[in-house]
Design an enzyme around this catalytic site. Structure first.
Site, PDB file in Angstrom:
ATOM      1  N   LYS A  30      42.188  30.464  43.982  1.00  0.00           N
ATOM      2  CA  LYS A  30      42.996  29.634  43.194  1.00  0.00           C
ATOM      3  C   LYS A  30      44.697  29.737  43.608  1.00  0.00           C
ATOM      4  O   LYS A  30      44.788  30.955  44.440  1.00  0.00           O
ATOM      5  CB  LYS A  30      43.008  30.096  41.626  1.00  0.00           C
ATOM      6  CG  LYS A  30      43.299  31.619  41.487  1.00  0.00           C
ATOM      7  CD  LYS A  30      44.674  31.958  41.246  1.00  0.00           C
ATOM      8  CE  LYS A  30      44.857  33.809  41.036  1.00  0.00           C
ATOM      9  NZ  LYS A  30      46.239  34.352  41.443  1.00  0.00           N
ATOM     10  N   ASP A 155      41.419  36.962  35.095  1.00  0.00           N
ATOM     11  CA  ASP A 155      41.396  35.559  35.653  1.00  0.00           C
ATOM     12  C   ASP A 155      39.901  35.186  35.762  1.00  0.00           C
ATOM     13  O   ASP A 155      39.775  33.947  36.215  1.00  0.00           O
ATOM     14  CB  ASP A 155      41.792  35.995  36.945  1.00  0.00           C
ATOM     15  CG  ASP A 155      43.324  35.865  37.235  1.00  0.00           C
ATOM     16  OD1 ASP A 155      43.909  35.640  36.165  1.00  0.00           O
ATOM     17  OD2 ASP A 155      43.859  36.191  38.263  1.00  0.00           O
TER      18      ASP A 155
HETATM   19  P1  ATP Z   1      44.560  38.190  41.819  1.00  0.00           P
HETATM   20  O1  ATP Z   1      45.008  37.184  42.458  1.00  0.00           O
HETATM   21  O2  ATP Z   1      43.692  38.054  40.641  1.00  0.00           O
HETATM   22  O3  ATP Z   1      45.412  39.498  41.535  1.00  0.00           O
HETATM   23  P2  ATP Z   1      43.545  39.134  44.505  1.00  0.00           P
HETATM   24  O4  ATP Z   1      43.149  38.036  45.283  1.00  0.00           O
HETATM   25  O5  ATP Z   1      45.047  39.540  44.570  1.00  0.00           O
HETATM   26  O6  ATP Z   1      43.461  38.708  42.878  1.00  0.00           O
HETATM   27  P3  ATP Z   1      41.214  40.279  45.147  1.00  0.00           P
HETATM   28  O7  ATP Z   1      40.869  39.663  46.231  1.00  0.00           O
HETATM   29  O8  ATP Z   1      40.301  39.731  43.810  1.00  0.00           O
HETATM   30  O9  ATP Z   1      42.561  40.121  44.791  1.00  0.00           O
HETATM   31  O10 ATP Z   1      40.704  41.940  45.196  1.00  0.00           O
HETATM   32  C1  ATP Z   1      41.470  42.872  44.470  1.00  0.00           C
HETATM   33  C2  ATP Z   1      40.654  44.126  44.539  1.00  0.00           C
HETATM   34  O11 ATP Z   1      39.501  44.181  44.151  1.00  0.00           O
HETATM   35  C3  ATP Z   1      40.321  44.639  46.000  1.00  0.00           C
HETATM   36  O12 ATP Z   1      41.345  45.759  46.483  1.00  0.00           O
HETATM   37  C4  ATP Z   1      38.931  44.853  46.364  1.00  0.00           C
HETATM   38  O13 ATP Z   1      38.384  45.982  46.935  1.00  0.00           O
HETATM   39  C5  ATP Z   1      38.460  44.787  44.713  1.00  0.00           C
HETATM   40  N1  ATP Z   1      37.191  43.862  44.826  1.00  0.00           N
HETATM   41  C6  ATP Z   1      36.187  44.042  44.131  1.00  0.00           C
HETATM   42  N2  ATP Z   1      35.136  43.001  44.204  1.00  0.00           N
HETATM   43  C7  ATP Z   1      35.532  42.239  45.162  1.00  0.00           C
HETATM   44  C8  ATP Z   1      35.336  40.994  45.422  1.00  0.00           C
HETATM   45  N3  ATP Z   1      33.935  40.381  45.245  1.00  0.00           N
HETATM   46  N4  ATP Z   1      36.114  40.163  46.339  1.00  0.00           N
HETATM   47  C9  ATP Z   1      37.304  40.739  46.711  1.00  0.00           C
HETATM   48  N5  ATP Z   1      37.594  41.927  46.202  1.00  0.00           N
HETATM   49  C10 ATP Z   1      37.027  42.746  45.484  1.00  0.00           C
END
Ligand code: ATP
Length: 301
Positions: A30, A155
């Site tokens: 997203k 989210d």
């Molecule tokens: P947001 O935009 O919701 O803040 P993000 O893209 O910044 O999300 P994610 O990539 O969802 O963050 O990952 C955040 C943390 O969640 C990471 O530090 C990771 O170790 C943990 N995590 C747990 N499961 C997953 C997964 N399936 N994919 C990615 N990260 C994951």
């Protein structure tokens, strides 16, 4: 005795699937086209108003039967393959809610950069819930799935029905935007991760004007520019620590973007373009600058 609607009869419903064919689901990333923080709840969660758009950059979840237990294999971008992975947590929540004893093999193919502001983990969790609900012949209603989703992360509900939305409260109240413009986006993912918790910890809440009404009024206009909407309250926090975010925005604008913004808590930055041709030509212009991994995407769904 009355029971709360969320748990009504779930345990009594049959979750059918003694065995099943493997099922594969795409989990989109997203972009936050706008993200305004409007308050902080006593439990520590921030209240926000955000425009969220699912885009054509995908992880993939494949679920197949196993004798017992949940076995998670991850391929692609490294993520933990243990019980901290949101895919594992989503599968565990689903199976235990329905008292299903069947085992699962889950393969997560990770292409969405991690801790990047693209919501990959939340999308993987939602894809896992939806895939399991399909495999077991839809034992949970949309409402029950949404309740399970928000307990996994604010989210996650958005990704259950990924389409452009205005998200309010902590992100789980979703109003679909039916006439979202067919923009293209050049997304630049710098090679470092940013902790969402760190960004929120360093964010200082300001007084804000009612933003949901502003968004809906802007979208009602026949014509509006990306700059009318692109704003992210978290950008200043992340950009102060990582000045390359400003550099990427400048480079995207110099390459012809109609607006550029950090998504979520960062560090990914996207530029908005009116066509795929313009987006691809911008990508070609910035490619040599070593800013990070670049994706050209549009709205998914
Ligand atoms: P947001 O935009 O919701 O803040 P993000 O893209 O910044 O999300 P994610 O990539 O969802 O963050 O990952 C955040 C943390 O969640 C990471 O530090 C990771 O170790 C943990 N995590 C747990 N499961 C997953 C997964 N399936 N994919 C990615 N990260 C994951």
């Amino acid at each position: 005795m009355t029971r709360p609607p969320d748990v009504t009869a779930v345990g009594e419903r049959k979750a059918r699937a003694s065995t099943f064919s493997p099922l594969t689901t795409k989990a989109p990333a997203k972009l936050n086209i706008r993200l305004k923080i409007t308050g902080r709840r006593p439990d520590g969660y921030h209240e926000l108003v955000s425009i969220m758009v699912p885009v054509t950059l995908f992880d993939e979840i494949r679920i197949s039967p196993a004798a017992e237990g949940i076995h998670l294999e991850t391929v692609g971008i490294p993520v933990p393959g243990d019980e901290t992975n949101l895919v594992f947590r989503a599968a565990e929540a689903f199976l235990s809610r329905l008292a299903i004893r069947r085992g699962l093999f889950i393969r997560l193919s990770k292409r969405i950069p991690v801790a990047a502001g693209l919501g990959g983990g939340s999308s993987d969790a939602a894809a896992t819930l939806m895939t399991l609900n399909r495999i077991f012949s839809h034992p949970l209603s949309r409402r029950e799935l949404a309740g399970m989703a928000v307990r996994l992360g604010a989210d996650v509900p958005f990704f259950l029905n990924a389409r452009p939305c205005v998200a309010t409260s902590i992100g789980e109240i979703l109003e679909p935007l039916n006439r979202w413009p067919p923009w293209w986006y050049v997304v630049v993912a710098p090679s470092f991760a940013v902790s969402t918790a760190w960004v929120y910890d360093h964010f200082k809440l300001k007084l804000t004007s009612p933003d949901r009404e502003y968004i809906l009024n802007t979208l009602k206009k026949g014509h509006f520019e990306p700059r009318d909407l692109l704003e992210n309250d978290l950008e200043a926090v992340t950009a102060k620590r990582f000045p390359v975010i400003e550099t990427i925005k400048e480079q995207l604008m110099a390459a012809g973007a109609e607006g550029a913004l950090m998504t979520g808590s960062g560090p990914c930055v996207f530029g908005v373009f009116p066509s795929e041709t313009k987006a691809s030509s911008a990508r070609a212009k910035i490619e040599s600058q070593d800013l990070g991994t670049i994706f050209v995407v549009t709205q998914h769904g």
